[in-house]
Design a protein around this motif. Structure first.
Motif, PDB file in Angstrom:
ATOM      1  N   GLY A  69       0.791  -1.221   0.000  1.00 13.57           N
ATOM      2  CA  GLY A  69       0.000   0.000   0.000  1.00 13.57           C
ATOM      3  C   GLY A  69       0.822   1.269   0.000  1.00 13.57           C
ATOM      4  N   LYS A  70       1.873   1.311   0.808  1.00  8.61           N
ATOM      5  CA  LYS A  70       2.680   2.530   0.905  1.00  8.61           C
ATOM      6  C   LYS A  70       3.449   2.802  -0.379  1.00  8.61           C
ATOM      7  CE  LYS A  70       3.123   2.630   5.927  1.00  8.61           C
ATOM      8  NZ  LYS A  70       4.007   2.646   7.101  1.00  8.61           N
ATOM      9  N   GLN A  71       3.996   1.754  -0.985  1.00  4.02           N
ATOM     10  CA  GLN A  71       4.738   1.944  -2.232  1.00  4.02           C
ATOM     11  C   GLN A  71       3.814   2.342  -3.382  1.00  4.02           C
ATOM     12  OE1 GLN A  71       7.526  -1.134  -3.331  1.00  4.02           O
ATOM     13  NE2 GLN A  71       8.119  -1.504  -1.203  1.00  4.02           N
ATOM     14  N   LEU A  72       2.649   1.719  -3.455  1.00  3.11           N
ATOM     15  CA  LEU A  72       1.706   2.045  -4.526  1.00  3.11           C
ATOM     16  C   LEU A  72       1.205   3.481  -4.382  1.00  3.11           C
ATOM     17  CD1 LEU A  72       0.190   0.979  -7.002  1.00  3.11           C
ATOM     18  CD2 LEU A  72      -1.650   0.257  -5.470  1.00  3.11           C
ATOM     19  N   PHE A  73       0.908   3.886  -3.148  1.00  5.39           N
ATOM     20  CA  PHE A  73       0.451   5.256  -2.907  1.00  5.39           C
ATOM     21  C   PHE A  73       1.555   6.251  -3.250  1.00  5.39           C
ATOM     22  CE2 PHE A  73      -0.979   8.578   0.388  1.00  5.39           C
ATOM     23  CZ  PHE A  73      -1.936   9.107  -0.468  1.00  5.39           C
ATOM     24  N   ALA A  74       2.795   5.920  -2.878  1.00  6.54           N
ATOM     25  CA  ALA A  74       3.920   6.797  -3.209  1.00  6.54           C
ATOM     26  C   ALA A  74       4.106   6.918  -4.714  1.00  6.54           C
ATOM     27  CB  ALA A  74       5.200   6.274  -2.555  1.00  6.54           C
ATOM     28  N   ALA A  75       3.996   5.791  -5.420  1.00 10.36           N
ATOM     29  CA  ALA A  75       4.127   5.817  -6.881  1.00 10.36           C
ATOM     30  C   ALA A  75       3.018   6.660  -7.500  1.00 10.36           C
ATOM     31  CB  ALA A  75       4.083   4.391  -7.434  1.00 10.36           C
TER      32      ALA A  75
END
Length: 427
Positions: free
Chosen positions: A290-296
């Motif tokens: 979730g955190k990586q996808l949101f950051a991307a």
């Protein structure tokens, strides 16, 4: 704020091992591919952030919120320019990010007279930043690239669509409806209030009652004339929470991305929407994080601004009119139920009945509920409960940058969880 504190590299450094390497590669692919599709064809320059030297120069020549055709030097930003490139005494990081970002970007929106509304006012600024001569271009202030793309997209992405303006006559009220601020439930409220405008004739609706929004055959705008002095009302939401709610609603589920195509740019997050069923999102390797996808998403979102992510302040001219025009401003936060009760009391008429039908505020107030969802709860994303799962200090910084105008012009407060997330990173 750290210069470039929300950059791709900064996010990548929070990862480790193979995940870190794959994410760095992903970011490079995402930015390169997206630029090829969108940014490089539509903008002539790309400047990530204004430098302190440029900021000093802009301050010196009075660029902020000053009409270039005016000689009135008093038309300046109400936000202090003093020490804009440095933290003020007692100023925490969140407030500093907001202040500096606002002065670099939204403070450059040109003023308009009261007769110039919404889209036409932003067009004035868009045209100012897209001059026709090299001499004019050389004299422009330097602004962030994401502000340039916002000016480009907002005039055509639906931010000024008719569906943001609700109205009814019992009680007489104008309502500004904003994406991801309970719009689904507010539409039900006004459709019920205006039911007499559009009676259901055995399943057949008259043309004026077809809203042109698929599956929503109701009149959230009355066809009856409203009094000239009909008051205006709006509900606002914490910008960071609203940003996450839009992401959860439009980007997390691949099926929703494919069907709605609101998780833009689609070239990055939904390539199979173009007809190739074998095409995979560029974010395939981080879909479960979730955190990586949101950051991307936050890294690439400004390449094409979707209406669900546009700052609230730019809807219904709120950044210019909220203090002068709006008789009621509610908060879609912990006091939501109480604010619904306040609205029902203030405007009277049939509003109380319809508000309770959609939101269940009467029982909510009695039970001291702190939820901000509709009674049916079918469209809720429950974003307040998920901030720790998706946000990092880096994405908080980026969200505050993009949405600084909401905090400055609407008087909204940065939530304590966001301030604490920034503090914890520096401990």
């Amino acid at each position: 704020m750290r210069n470039g504190g929300t950059s791709n590299a900064a996010i990548a450094t929070t990862l480790s091992g193979p995940s870190k390497k794959s994410y760095r590669s992903l970011v490079t692919i995402v930015i390169t591919a997206s630029c090829a599709f969108l940014l490089c064809r539509q903008t002539k320059t790309l400047e990530l952030y204004t430098t302190d030297a440029l900021l000093d120069a802009n301050i010196g020549i009075g660029r902020f919120t000053t009409d270039p055709s005016s000689t009135d030097s008093s038309s300046t930003s109400s936000l202090s320019l003093v020490g804009a490139q440095h933290r003020l005494e007692g100023e925490d990081e969140a407030d500093y990010i907001i202040r500096k970002s606002y002065l670099h970007s939204y403070a450059h929106i040109l003023p308009c007279d009261n007769s110039t509304i919404e889209k036409n006012c932003l067009l004035k600024t868009q045209q100012y930043f897209n001059p026709t001569t090299e001499q004019e271009r050389s004299s422009l202030p330097s602004v962030p690239w994401w502000f340039q793309t916002l000016l480009r997209d907002i005039v055509r992405n639906g931010a000024y669509g008719f569906w943001h303006h609700f109205g009814t006559t019992d009680p007489a009220i104008h309502f500004c409806s904003i994406e991801k601020v309970g719009t689904t439930e507010w539409r039900k409220v006004f459709c019920d209030l205006n039911a007499e405008d559009c009676p259901n004739n055995e399943g057949s609706y008259p043309p004026q009652c077809v809203s042109r929004l698929v599956g929503r055959r109701c009149a959230f705008m009355t066809k009856k004339p409203l009094p000239n002095d009909a008051p205006h009302a709006v509900f606002l939401r914490d910008p960071l929470e609203r940003l996450l709610s839009a992401f959860l609603d439009k980007c997390v589920k691949p099926s929703v991305r494919r069907n709605e195509r609101h998780c833009e740019p689609n070239e990055v997050f939904n390539p199979d929407a173009k007809g190739d069923p074998k095409a995979l999102p560029l974010t395939t390797n981080i879909e479960e994080n979730g955190k990586q996808l949101f950051a991307a998403y936050l890294d690439t979102m400004p390449l094409k601004w979707n209406v669900h992510f546009v700052p609230q302040a730019l809807m219904c001219d709120l950044y210019r009119t909220i203090d002068s025009k709006y008789a009621f401003v509610g908060d879609m936060g912990k006091e939501f139920m109480m604010d619904l009760e306040r609205m029902a009391t203030q405007f009277g008429g049939r509003l109380a009945t319809q508000l309770d039908k959609s939101f269940g505020y009467v029982e909510g107030v009695k039970a001291k509920k702190f939820n901000n969802t509709g009674k049916q709860n079918s469209h809720a994303t429950h974003a307040p409960e998920k901030v720790a799962k998706y946000y990092t200090a880096a994405t908080v910084r980026k969200g505050l940058e993009y949405l600084s105008i909401d905090y400055v012009t609407l008087g909204l407060k940065v939530p304590e969880w966001a301030r604490q997330m920034l503090r914890d990173e520096t401990v």
